[in-house]
Every structure is written in structure tokens, then in C-alpha cells.
Design an enzyme around this catalytic site. Structure first.
Site, PDB file in Angstrom:
ATOM      1  N   TYR A  54       0.973  -1.131   0.096  1.00 31.52           N
ATOM      2  CA  TYR A  54       0.085  -0.040  -0.043  1.00 31.52           C
ATOM      3  C   TYR A  54       0.908   1.357  -0.007  1.00 31.52           C
ATOM      4  O   TYR A  54       1.697   1.382   0.877  1.00 31.52           O
ATOM      5  CB  TYR A  54      -0.779   0.016   0.977  1.00 31.52           C
ATOM      6  CG  TYR A  54      -1.661   1.332   1.215  1.00 31.52           C
ATOM      7  CD1 TYR A  54      -2.709   1.567   0.375  1.00 31.52           C
ATOM      8  CD2 TYR A  54      -1.484   2.483   2.405  1.00 31.52           C
ATOM      9  CE1 TYR A  54      -3.394   2.837   0.467  1.00 31.52           C
ATOM     10  CE2 TYR A  54      -2.373   3.490   2.298  1.00 31.52           C
ATOM     11  CZ  TYR A  54      -3.122   3.699   1.278  1.00 31.52           C
ATOM     12  OH  TYR A  54      -3.851   4.863   1.329  1.00 31.52           O
ATOM     13  N   GLY A  61      -6.755   5.000  -0.910  1.00 28.44           N
ATOM     14  CA  GLY A  61      -7.905   5.106  -0.282  1.00 28.44           C
ATOM     15  C   GLY A  61      -8.697   4.120  -0.863  1.00 28.44           C
ATOM     16  O   GLY A  61      -8.576   2.846  -0.729  1.00 28.44           O
ATOM     17  N   HIS A  84      -5.625  15.728  -5.525  1.00 22.49           N
ATOM     18  CA  HIS A  84      -6.087  16.277  -4.336  1.00 22.49           C
ATOM     19  C   HIS A  84      -5.839  17.643  -3.950  1.00 22.49           C
ATOM     20  O   HIS A  84      -6.260  18.255  -2.838  1.00 22.49           O
ATOM     21  CB  HIS A  84      -4.891  15.502  -3.199  1.00 22.49           C
ATOM     22  CG  HIS A  84      -5.508  13.986  -3.123  1.00 22.49           C
ATOM     23  ND1 HIS A  84      -5.799  13.242  -4.102  1.00 22.49           N
ATOM     24  CD2 HIS A  84      -5.442  12.943  -2.257  1.00 22.49           C
ATOM     25  CE1 HIS A  84      -6.027  11.947  -3.626  1.00 22.49           C
ATOM     26  NE2 HIS A  84      -6.048  11.903  -2.359  1.00 22.49           N
ATOM     27  N   ASN A 197       0.085  13.336   3.712  1.00 24.32           N
ATOM     28  CA  ASN A 197      -0.925  12.460   4.537  1.00 24.32           C
ATOM     29  C   ASN A 197      -0.519  12.841   5.964  1.00 24.32           C
ATOM     30  O   ASN A 197       0.138  12.110   6.795  1.00 24.32           O
ATOM     31  CB  ASN A 197      -0.490  11.154   4.323  1.00 24.32           C
ATOM     32  CG  ASN A 197      -1.777  10.246   4.639  1.00 24.32           C
ATOM     33  OD1 ASN A 197      -2.610  10.538   5.446  1.00 24.32           O
ATOM     34  ND2 ASN A 197      -1.704   9.129   4.233  1.00 24.32           N
ATOM     35  N   ARG A 286     -15.167  39.030  40.901  1.00 21.10           N
ATOM     36  CA  ARG A 286     -14.656  38.272  42.069  1.00 21.10           C
ATOM     37  C   ARG A 286     -14.025  36.920  41.341  1.00 21.10           C
ATOM     38  O   ARG A 286     -12.950  36.175  41.924  1.00 21.10           O
ATOM     39  CB  ARG A 286     -15.615  38.118  42.894  1.00 21.10           C
ATOM     40  CG  ARG A 286     -15.440  37.332  44.240  1.00 21.10           C
ATOM     41  CD  ARG A 286     -16.529  37.309  45.460  1.00 21.10           C
ATOM     42  NE  ARG A 286     -17.620  37.363  44.917  1.00 21.10           N
ATOM     43  CZ  ARG A 286     -18.599  36.784  45.187  1.00 21.10           C
ATOM     44  NH1 ARG A 286     -18.738  35.757  46.063  1.00 21.10           N
ATOM     45  NH2 ARG A 286     -19.813  37.213  44.864  1.00 21.10           N
TER      46      ARG A 286
END
Length: 513
Positions: A54, A61, A84, A197, A286
Site C-alpha cells: 500500500y 483510499g 488532491h 498525509n 470576583r
């Protein structure tokens, strides 16, 4: 010019800011170059094998099942960058893009990505040449990292797309690289994916937001102290022994800051001298240390998360020291997204309490003797009435920005990437929140300094007087008839944003937390 050396073990927040905002020069260490070479040798060996791996010899994807033949792999890497780089909307700020590029280089230099040393050197060269790729507001879901923003940066490394040159002019990236003597990269196996990535955009924005909020929380402690003075409040609630019995570090730090500002004040503690004596101050006065302190502790947690991310190598797949290349989910932005949203919530609450204090200064029924709206001639003059409207509008916007982006998710990539972090969106809205909080604190400063000067016959603390004097010298005008108010508010904003308020006060008090 400062030089930041990138090694294999991550980087620091200070280095990120030096590169992003200070244009520091970037160099790769010899250790990083060696690690890059070792990891690349592993990737090259895997690429030569017939079995698919891969990111090396497959698609990505939902398309990861296809084995890509060697003659198509360079095209695959180019294509993933081009496809992309699909962002839309306004340009992202230059400092964000520089942080994004530097942090991606940090991960590449770790030796876990398989990118060649020459590609890493080109990344450094582009930063050093002052070339900033055009990155757009929309496109990242914060899972598989900030894909679209990083793709626009990788596209520029290839000599494609648009970038801003050192002169601030946007031109074709190829022209800018040529003028700087930089050869565009020709991507090989895994390199396109490795450049895209990561969680680098959201992390860079987190680091810069923490730096800005650190100064802003100190400024808010100062303005809270000024308001306490202007309302003739009591500093007794700031005693360290009271905060020691509820030992939140941020609370103690904020109380100590306020006490340091108020030391020597002639305005505090007038409860019993009024026609309607008070037993205690309102919550917005306060409880200032409790609210600001909780925000400080939120920042401390966010800084811890950031430090872990700065030491991380976020990529998929990664090259492990034993030679394996393994797929993983470290690109998921959830750890960063959560703290970005948490900071936006804390910032909204700090803005809210500051606005309540400002409103109290302007209301004659609650300001203990101050004129309505701090006006010179109420009725003829409106004073700071509409300055508070502006502050209220900013607070309302901050409440909307506090709605967490990380609680959302939307599936993508044909349901392969079916849960995403929305961390980029969390970072973008936090940047807006920090800007708005600065304006809110500036308006409180403007009102509080005017109110103190209207307490005739009473002497403010030396640190308060230093703040007032510095503000007036910076163009933040004092009491008087109505005038065009926007320039005064802009001057107050610049005074707070630059850190000049903190500097003026610390000249008297010494360093504040």
C-alpha cells in the site's frame, strides 16, 4: 537570520513559530539525511518486489486494491497530488502555510516516510526562498491529515499551481522555483502520498494559537485588575491562601497576576465608604481568576498534546526501523481537533466574562458612581455605549465559534474514510476566536482605563498607571466628549495585540505568568 535545524526527533513550538512568523532559515541535519536514505532504500526494495504494498505499488483510499505497474507509478504520484489539490475559498494566511510546510518537512526528516533526501531538501529550499504555495480555506476533513492543503504545497514542489513569491505577489509556482534556482521534484513511489498525509496544518495553527493565547490571557488578567480598580472593588479575593485551597495552577497564576497589577492601588477596598456598601463584588470581578485560570489550564493540556504531535511522525504507511512498511491510522486528527475546540470554548468564556465587566463599568446603577456609559455629558454624549455593542457582537460570534467541529464527522472516499476529525475546521475557527478575543480584551482595556481616570482624587496602582500612560502614548485616547470611536478601538486592539500592554505593566510588576 535564525536557522532551524531539522533532525529525526521532531521539533519545538518555538521552531515552528520562528519559521512560520520569523522566516527562519531551515536546514536538514546530517542525521536526518542519513535516516532519509535508509528509509528510501527500504521503499525501493519493496517497489522492486511483485507483491503489492500500500502506498508504494497500489492506489489509495478506496482505490487501494489496484496493483500499479512500475511504468505507471511516477504518474500515480503526480496524479494524487494534482487531484488532491482541490481546495476552494479564500487563501490561507502565509504563516499558516509556512507552518504547514515546515511540519511536513519535520515528519519527512524523521526517516519514517520513505521520501528521498533530495525531496526533503527541496522542501527546505522552497521555505528558505520565501515561496509560499497558495492554499485554500476549504478542502481538509482532518483525516488522512490535511490532504487538500498539503496537496497544494506538494503541487508547488512539482513546479505546478500558484504560489506567493518573497515580494508578496502570486505567480505560477514554476516561475518562482526557476527564479530561485530550485529544480521541481519528480515524485517516485510513495512520495506523493507522504507529502499529503499529515495533521500539519491543524498542528501549526494550534502552536500559533497557543502562543497568541498565552499573551492574551496575561492581558486579560491585567484588564480584569483595571476593571476591579475602576469599580472600587476589593483585592482581598486575590490572596494566595484562598487560591491555595483550590489548587488549580492557572487560577493561582491569574490571581497572582491581578494582585501584582493592583499592588499599591488607592482605588481598591472602598466598599464601606459608599452610600450603599457592598459585601462582595459581582462574579465577573470576583471570579476572574477562576475563569481565566481554567482557560490557562486548558492551554496547558493543549500544549501537552501539541508537544506530543511535534515529536510524532504522522504518515501512512510508515517505514519502521526493522524494515517493515505498515499501514496505520496515525493521520487521524482527533487528538489535535479536541484541544482546538477546547481552546475555543475557553476563549469564548473569557470573552464573555470580560464583556460582563465592561457592561458593569458603563451602567450607572452598577458602576458605583461612574457616569452613565462613561460619557462626558450623558445625554448629549453616548460615551462608550456602542463600544459595548461591538464587544457583545464579538462575544456572540465567539459563542458560535465555540461549537465543537470535532463533534462532527462526514464520510468520504466511498466510505473507506468513514470517520473524520474536522480538525482543520476546528483550527480555522480558533484563529477567528483568538482575533475576536483580542478585540474584546481591548475594549475592556479602553473602558477600564477611562473609568479609572474618571475616579478623580483616587490614585491607581503604579502598574495600572503605567498601563494607562502607555495606552495613551499608543493613541488610545482618554475621557472626553464623543468622537469618532473606531480609531480609538483600533488603537486599543493594536496595543493589546502587540503585547505592549503586558510590556508596560511588567516594567512595574516584573514578569507576569
Amino acid at each position: 537570520m535564525q536557522t532551524v535545524v531539522v533532525g529525526t526527533s521532531g521539533t519545538t513550538a518555538e521552531d515552528v513559530i520562528a519559521v512560520a512568523r520569523g522566516n527562519a532559515r531551515v536546514e536538514l541535519s546530517g542525521e536526518a539525511v542519513a535516516a532519509l536514505g535508509r528509509a528510501r532504500a527500504i521503499v525501493d526494495a519493496l517497489a522492486a518486489k511483485p507483491e503489492p504494498v500500500y502506498g508504494v505499488s497500489t492506489g489509495f483510499g478506496a482505490l487501494a486494491s489496484r496493483h500499479i505497474s512500475p511504468e505507471l507509478r511516477a504518474q500515480l504520484q503526480r496524479n494524487i497530488v494534482r487531484s488532491h489539490a482541490a481546495g476552494m475559498g479564500p487563501r490561507v494566511e502565509r504563516e499558516v502555510v509556512r507552518a504547514l510546510m515546515f511540519l511536513r518537512l519535520k515528519t519527512v526528516a524523521s526517516g519514517h516516510t520513505g521520501v528521498r533526501p533530495s525531496v526533503a531538501q527541496t522542501m527546505a529550499d522552497v521555505l528558505n526562498a520565501g515561496i509560499t504555495p497558495v492554499v485554500h480555506e476549504y478542502g481538509s476533513l482532518g483525516c488522512s491529515g490535511d490532504l487538500a492543503p498539503l496537496s497544494h504545497c506538494a503541487l508547488a514542489l512539482m513546479g505546478e499551481g500558484d504560489a506567493e513569491g518573497p515580494d508578496g505577489v502570486v505567480r505560477p509556482a514554476g516561475e518562482l522555483l526557476a527564479e530561485a534556482g530550485i529544480t521541481p521534484v519528480e515524485l517516485r513511489e510513495k512520495e506523493g502520498l507522504a507529502l499529503l498525509n499529515g495533521t500539519d496544518g491543524m498542528l501549526g495553527m494550534l502552536v500559533m494559537a497557543l502562543a497568541d493565547l498565552g499573551k492574551l490571557y496575561t492581558s486579560a488578567d491585567i484588564t480584569a485588575a483595571l476593571t476591579l480598580e475602576a469599580l472600587l472593588g476589593t483585592e482581598k479575593v486575590l490572596q494566595p491562601e484562598l487560591h491555595a485551597i483550590r489548587p488549580h495552577p492557572g487560577q493561582g497564576a491569574s490571581a497572582a497576576n491581578m494582585a501584582a497589577v493592583l499592588k499599591g492601588s488607592g482605588l481598591t477596598g472602598h466598599f464601606q465608604e459608599e452610600s450603599a456598601p457592598r459585601v462582595q463584588d459581582a462574579y465577573s470581578v470576583r471570579c476572574a481568576p477562576q475563569v481565566a485560570g481554567a482557560g490557562r489550564d486548558t492551554m496547558a493540556h493543549a500544549a501537552l498534546v501539541a508537544s506530543r504531535e511535534l515529536a510524532a511522525s504522522v504518515d501512512n504507511p510508515v517505514v519502521l526501523p526493522d524494515g517493515r512498511v505498515e499501514s496505520n491510522g496515525n493521520f487521524h486528527g482527533a487528538p489535535v481537533a479536541y484541544v482546538l475546540d477546547f481552546l475555543a470554548i475557553a476563549a469564548a468564556d473569557l470573552g464573555s466574562i470580560a464583556e460582563r465587566r465592561t457592561d458593569r463599568l458603563l451602567d450607572k446603577n452598577r458602576s458605583h458612581g461612574l457616569p452613565p456609559f462613561l460619557a462626558d455629558d450623558a445625554g448629549v454624549d453616548s460615551g462608550l455605549m456602542i463600544a459595548q455593542y461591538t464587544q457583545a457582537a464579538l462575544v456572540s460570534e465567539m459563542k458560535r465559534l465555540a461549537v465543537p467541529a470535532s463533534a462532527d464527522s462526514i464520510p468520504s472516499s466511498a466510505m473507506q474514510e468513514d470517520h473524520v476529525s474536522m480538525g482543520w475546521s476546528a483550527a480555522r475557527k480558533l484563529r477567528t476566536a483568538v482575533d475576536n478575543l483580542t478585540r474584546i480584551v481591548a475594549i475592556e482595556l479602553y473602558a477600564a482605563t477611562r473609568a479609572i481616570e474618571l475616579r478623580h482624587g483616587l490614585t491607581p496602582a503604579p502598574a495600572s498607571q503605567a498601563a494607562i500612560s502607555a495606552a495613551r502614548a499608543a493613541g488610545v485616547e482618554g475621557p472626553g466628549p464623543d468622537r469618532f470611536l473606531a480609531p480609538d478601538l483600533a488603537a486599543a486592539d493594536a496595543f493589546v495585540r502587540s503585547g505592549a500592554l503586558v510590556t508596560a505593566v511588567e516594567a512595574v510588576t516584573g514578569p507576569l505568568a
